[in-house]
Design a protein around this motif. Structure first.
Motif, short mmCIF file in Angstrom:
data_model
loop_
_atom_site.label_atom_id
_atom_site.label_comp_id
_atom_site.label_asym_id
_atom_site.label_seq_id
_atom_site.Cartn_x
_atom_site.Cartn_y
_atom_site.Cartn_z
N VAL A 20 0.85 -1.18 0.00
CA VAL A 20 0.00 0.00 0.00
C VAL A 20 0.89 1.24 0.00
N TYR A 21 0.51 2.25 -0.74
CA TYR A 21 1.27 3.49 -0.82
C TYR A 21 2.60 3.33 -1.57
N GLN A 22 2.66 2.35 -2.44
CA GLN A 22 3.86 2.19 -3.27
C GLN A 22 3.80 3.20 -4.41
N PRO A 23 4.88 3.92 -4.69
CA PRO A 23 4.87 4.78 -5.87
C PRO A 23 4.70 3.88 -7.10
N PRO A 24 3.66 4.10 -7.92
CA PRO A 24 3.47 3.20 -9.06
C PRO A 24 4.70 3.18 -9.98
N LEU A 25 4.96 2.01 -10.56
CA LEU A 25 6.07 1.89 -11.50
C LEU A 25 5.72 2.65 -12.78
N CYS A 74 8.54 15.19 -16.99
CA CYS A 74 7.43 14.38 -16.47
C CYS A 74 6.17 15.22 -16.31
N LEU A 75 6.35 16.43 -15.80
CA LEU A 75 5.18 17.28 -15.55
C LEU A 75 4.56 17.80 -16.84
N SER A 76 5.31 17.75 -17.94
CA SER A 76 4.72 18.20 -19.20
C SER A 76 3.60 17.26 -19.63
N ALA A 84 -2.40 11.21 -19.88
CA ALA A 84 -1.59 10.63 -18.80
C ALA A 84 -2.32 10.73 -17.46
N THR A 85 -1.88 9.94 -16.49
CA THR A 85 -2.46 10.00 -15.15
C THR A 85 -2.01 11.30 -14.47
N LYS A 86 -2.93 11.98 -13.81
CA LYS A 86 -2.55 13.18 -13.06
C LYS A 86 -1.72 12.77 -11.85
N ILE A 87 -0.75 13.57 -11.45
CA ILE A 87 -0.10 13.32 -10.16
C ILE A 87 -1.19 13.43 -9.10
N SER A 88 -1.08 12.67 -8.02
CA SER A 88 -2.17 12.67 -7.04
C SER A 88 -2.04 13.85 -6.09
N VAL A 89 -3.08 14.11 -5.31
CA VAL A 89 -3.10 15.26 -4.40
C VAL A 89 -1.93 15.25 -3.42
N THR A 90 -1.45 14.06 -3.07
CA THR A 90 -0.33 13.98 -2.12
C THR A 90 0.89 14.74 -2.63
N HIS A 91 1.00 14.89 -3.96
CA HIS A 91 2.17 15.55 -4.55
C HIS A 91 2.16 17.07 -4.38
N PHE A 92 1.08 17.57 -3.77
CA PHE A 92 0.98 19.02 -3.53
C PHE A 92 1.20 19.37 -2.06
N PRO A 141 8.02 20.89 -3.54
CA PRO A 141 9.43 20.67 -3.87
C PRO A 141 9.89 19.24 -3.55
N ARG A 142 9.34 18.66 -2.51
CA ARG A 142 9.81 17.30 -2.17
C ARG A 142 9.29 16.24 -3.12
N ARG A 143 8.41 16.62 -4.05
CA ARG A 143 7.93 15.68 -5.06
C ARG A 143 8.44 16.03 -6.45
N TYR A 144 9.29 17.01 -6.54
CA TYR A 144 9.72 17.50 -7.85
C TYR A 144 10.57 16.47 -8.60
N PHE A 145 11.45 15.80 -7.87
CA PHE A 145 12.35 14.84 -8.54
C PHE A 145 11.70 13.47 -8.56
N CYS A 146 10.84 13.29 -9.56
CA CYS A 146 9.97 12.11 -9.66
C CYS A 146 10.71 10.79 -9.51
N LEU A 147 11.93 10.73 -10.07
CA LEU A 147 12.63 9.44 -10.12
C LEU A 147 13.24 9.04 -8.78
N GLN A 148 13.11 9.94 -7.79
CA GLN A 148 13.50 9.58 -6.44
C GLN A 148 12.60 8.44 -5.95
N CYS A 149 11.37 8.43 -6.42
CA CYS A 149 10.41 7.42 -5.95
C CYS A 149 9.91 6.51 -7.06
N HIS A 150 9.72 7.05 -8.26
CA HIS A 150 9.17 6.23 -9.35
C HIS A 150 10.29 5.68 -10.22
N VAL A 151 10.21 4.40 -10.54
CA VAL A 151 11.20 3.81 -11.45
C VAL A 151 10.47 3.10 -12.58
C1 HEC Z 1 8.55 11.17 -2.38
C2 HEC Z 1 8.15 10.18 -3.37
C3 HEC Z 1 7.49 10.63 -4.65
C4 HEC Z 1 7.92 11.60 -5.54
C5 HEC Z 1 9.17 12.44 -5.47
C6 HEC Z 1 6.95 11.59 -6.62
N1 HEC Z 1 5.97 10.66 -6.40
FE1 HEC Z 1 4.41 10.20 -7.60
N2 HEC Z 1 3.67 8.94 -6.21
C7 HEC Z 1 4.30 8.60 -5.03
C8 HEC Z 1 3.44 7.69 -4.26
C9 HEC Z 1 3.77 7.09 -2.90
C10 HEC Z 1 2.28 7.48 -5.05
C11 HEC Z 1 1.06 6.59 -4.69
C12 HEC Z 1 0.22 7.24 -3.63
C13 HEC Z 1 -0.33 8.52 -4.10
O1 HEC Z 1 -1.15 8.53 -5.04
O2 HEC Z 1 0.09 9.53 -3.57
C14 HEC Z 1 2.46 8.28 -6.27
C15 HEC Z 1 1.54 8.35 -7.29
C16 HEC Z 1 1.81 8.92 -8.54
C17 HEC Z 1 0.95 8.80 -9.72
C18 HEC Z 1 -0.35 8.03 -9.80
C19 HEC Z 1 -1.46 8.89 -9.31
C20 HEC Z 1 -2.78 8.18 -9.29
O3 HEC Z 1 -3.78 8.86 -9.11
O4 HEC Z 1 -2.82 6.95 -9.44
C21 HEC Z 1 1.56 9.50 -10.73
C22 HEC Z 1 1.08 9.67 -12.15
C23 HEC Z 1 2.77 10.08 -10.17
N3 HEC Z 1 2.90 9.72 -8.85
C24 HEC Z 1 3.65 10.87 -10.88
C25 HEC Z 1 4.72 11.56 -10.31
C26 HEC Z 1 5.49 12.58 -11.01
C27 HEC Z 1 5.30 13.00 -12.45
C28 HEC Z 1 6.42 13.04 -10.12
C29 HEC Z 1 7.42 14.16 -10.31
C30 HEC Z 1 6.89 15.46 -10.62
C31 HEC Z 1 6.24 12.30 -8.87
N4 HEC Z 1 5.19 11.43 -9.03
C32 HEC Z 1 7.02 12.44 -7.73
C33 HEC Z 1 5.53 9.04 -4.59
C34 HEC Z 1 6.25 10.06 -5.19
#
Ligand code: HEC
Ligand code: HEC
Length: 151
Positions: A64-69, A86-88, A100-108, A121-131
Motif C-alpha cells: 500500500v502506498y507504493q509509488p506506481p512503476l 514528467c510534468l509536461s 496521462a495520469t494526473k499526479i495525485s493530491v499527495t504531490h501538492f 518541492p519534495r515531489r519535484y524529482f519524480c525518479l527519487q520514488c518512481h522507477v
Molecule cells: C517522495 C516520493 C514521490 C515523488 C518524489 C513523486 N511521487 Fe508520484 N507517487 C508517489 C506515491 C507514494 C504514489 C502513490 C500514492 C499517491 O497517489 O500519492 C504516487 C503516485 C503517482 C501517480 C499516480 C497517481 C494516481 O492517481 O494513481 C503519478 C502519475 C505520479 N505519482 C507521478 C509523479 C510525477 C510525475 C512526479 C514528479 C513530478 C512524482 N510522481 C514524484 C511518490 C512520489
C-alpha cells in the motif's frame, strides 16, 4: 630474538598469502563477486543489453502506498532546475490533453502538511520514488512477497 623472528616470518607469509589470494581471484578475497561480474577493475566490461520496458502490462503494486512503476520509457526525459519533462504530461494542467495520469493530491503537500498550489518541492524529482518497470531478472535472489491485502 628467535621468537620475534618466527613471528615476523609468519606475518610475512600471511601477507604474501593474502596478496596471492587476491591475484588468483579477480572477484576479491573471499570469492565475492560484484554486480559487474568477474571482470578485473582495469578491464572495460561489455555493457549489458538495453532493458525492455514493456508498455502493454502495467505491474501491480506490492504494498500500500507504493509509488506506481513507470509503464513507459523515460530515456532523455530531463528533470532539472530548468525543466521537468514528467510534468509536461503528468501535471494537472497537461494530463488530460496528454492522456496521462494526473499526479495525485499527495504531490501538492509539503513537509508542514500544507497543501500548495503547485507540485511540492519534495515531489519535484519524480525518479527519487518512481522507477520504470523493466523486463529484467533480479540482481540478487530474494523471497519478497506482496502484502496479503494486495495478493
Ligand atoms: C517522495 C516520493 C514521490 C515523488 C518524489 C513523486 N511521487 Fe508520484 N507517487 C508517489 C506515491 C507514494 C504514489 C502513490 C500514492 C499517491 O497517489 O500519492 C504516487 C503516485 C503517482 C501517480 C499516480 C497517481 C494516481 O492517481 O494513481 C503519478 C502519475 C505520479 N505519482 C507521478 C509523479 C510525477 C510525475 C512526479 C514528479 C513530478 C512524482 N510522481 C514524484 C511518490 C512520489
Ligand atoms: C509524453 C508524455 C509523458 C511523459 C513525458 C511522461 N509520462 Fe508517465 N505516463 C504517460 C502516460 C500516457 C501514462 C499512462 C500509461 C501509458 O499509456 O503508458 C503514464 C504513466 C505513468 C505512471 C503510472 C501511473 C499509474 O497510474 O500507475 C507513472 C508513475 C509515470 N507515468 C511517471 C512518469 C515519470 C516519473 C516521468 C518523467 C521521468 C514521466 N512519467 C514522463 C505519459 C508520459
Amino acid at each position: 630474538m628467535k621468537k620475534l623472528l618466527v613471528a615476523l616470518l609468519s606475518i610475512g607469509a600471511l601477507v604474501t598469502g593474502l596478496a596471492q589470494a587476491e591475484l588468483d581471484n579477480p572477484g576479491g578475497v573471499g570469492g565475492l563477486e560484484s554486480l559487474r561480474g568477474t571482470t578485473p577493475i582495469e578491464d572495460t566490461r561489455a555493457s549489458d543489453n538495453m532493458k525492455k520496458y514493456p508498455r502493454e502490462q502495467a505491474l501491480d503494486s506490492d504494498f500500500v502506498y507504493q509509488p506506481p512503476l513507470i509503464p513507459h520509457n523515460i530515456r532523455n526525459y530531463e528533470v532539472s532546475l530548468n525543466a521537468n519533462k514528467c510534468l509536461s504530461c503528468h501535471s494537472w494542467k497537461n494530463a488530460k490533453q496528454m492522456g496521462a495520469t494526473k499526479i495525485s493530491v499527495t504531490h501538492f503537500i509539503n513537509r508542514q502538511d500544507a497543501v500548495l498550489a503547485d507540485v511540492s518541492p519534495r515531489r519535484y524529482f519524480c525518479l527519487q520514488c518512481h522507477v520504470p518497470q523493466a523486463d529484467a531478472k533480479p540482481l540478487v535472489e530474494n523471497e519478497y512477497e506482496s502484502v496479503d491485502s494486495l495478493r
